[in-house]
Motif scaffolding. Sequence first.
Motif: not given
Length: 380
Positions: A287-306
């Motif tokens: 689920l975390v892996c999928d959340r990473l993907y969704v963050e990348l294709i939508r807002e792509n915020r460095p702090e959220a990815l970190e």
Amino acid sequence: MSQKETKKKKIGQILIPVCFVLIGAACGILFMKFLDGPETAGASRGDKILKILVALVSMCAALILQIIIHEAGHLVFGLLTGYRFISFRVSSFMWMKDDDRIRFKRMSIAGTGGQCLMAPPDLKDGKMPVQLYNYGGAIMNLIASAISGGLVLLCPAGSLFRPFLLMMLVTGIAYALMNGLPLRMSLANNDGRNAWDLARSPEAVRAFWTTMKMNELSARGVCLRDMPEEWFAVPDEEGMKNGITSSLGAVACSRLMEQGRFEEADALMERLLSQNNGIPGVLRKMLVCDRLYVELIRENRPEALEALRTKDQLKFMKSMKKYPSVLRTEYAYALLAEKDPEKAQTVMEAFEKAARTYPNPNDITIERELMETAREAAAV
């Protein structure tokens, strides 16, 4: 997760390494007895080296064979109680029924040494046989261990076959305990825990049936988004505490991902990951892996990815580095976070290599669609 459940999980995390230490200690004692037996006195250096090799091979063979026997136990007891064969996996080597043929595939899942997937019998008044299927592996390990113990008594002390039988005896008992005792572990609940959860909840039995039907249809090439919508109802908070029932919540997220409903998927994943629930560790990591993907294709915020790419999460993704959805997320990360097309191409090549032997082509189709979405996001 509650304090009580956390304690149970820690017990599982401690007991499994302890069992492996005990296996190693027992095998070491047997190893030394085998080398120092009276029949070894006066033996040549070559004979002693041969005995060392025999002992080492016996230990490795016993460990591997008991995994095969364990999964065969699920298969045998499943067939006896009305289940139908789908696939049989040991490590990353998998044999899968495809129409009327058995085909060889490759897939590995962190936290599992093997897996026997079967299609379930029909529910009757909300019930179906579940205990023998779940305990079948541990039962078969005990049977193999008992047979090995009996053969030890018939085997001459100096026989090169004796250390193998002794190690089969030890590893069979250890595997039975590790899988038969109801334990929550870091990545996946063991068979005993699944049987315990099923025995306590009629809803868990229905969830178990539903999950197995999903596996059956997936093996036939049906995507989650094309399966009956009622299968993907997210359990309430109490239902999410059960290790079996909670898996439906995780798979509901996967269906939303397949449908391209990324905002809804992310909101549901965030909610489930923040709960004290029974979602197995491997599904939480996915689920975390999928959340990473969704963050990348939508807002792509460095702090959220970190925040999502913790040390523990990255370690898990490395252990699943050949799994299609993990490769899809790594591809999106290379394109959108690192802005490195060459690295993305390398990940794509690894994906295509894994796709050639992956058991479910429909999963590959979905992952290719998600990778295309990542490419479109990078082009904006």
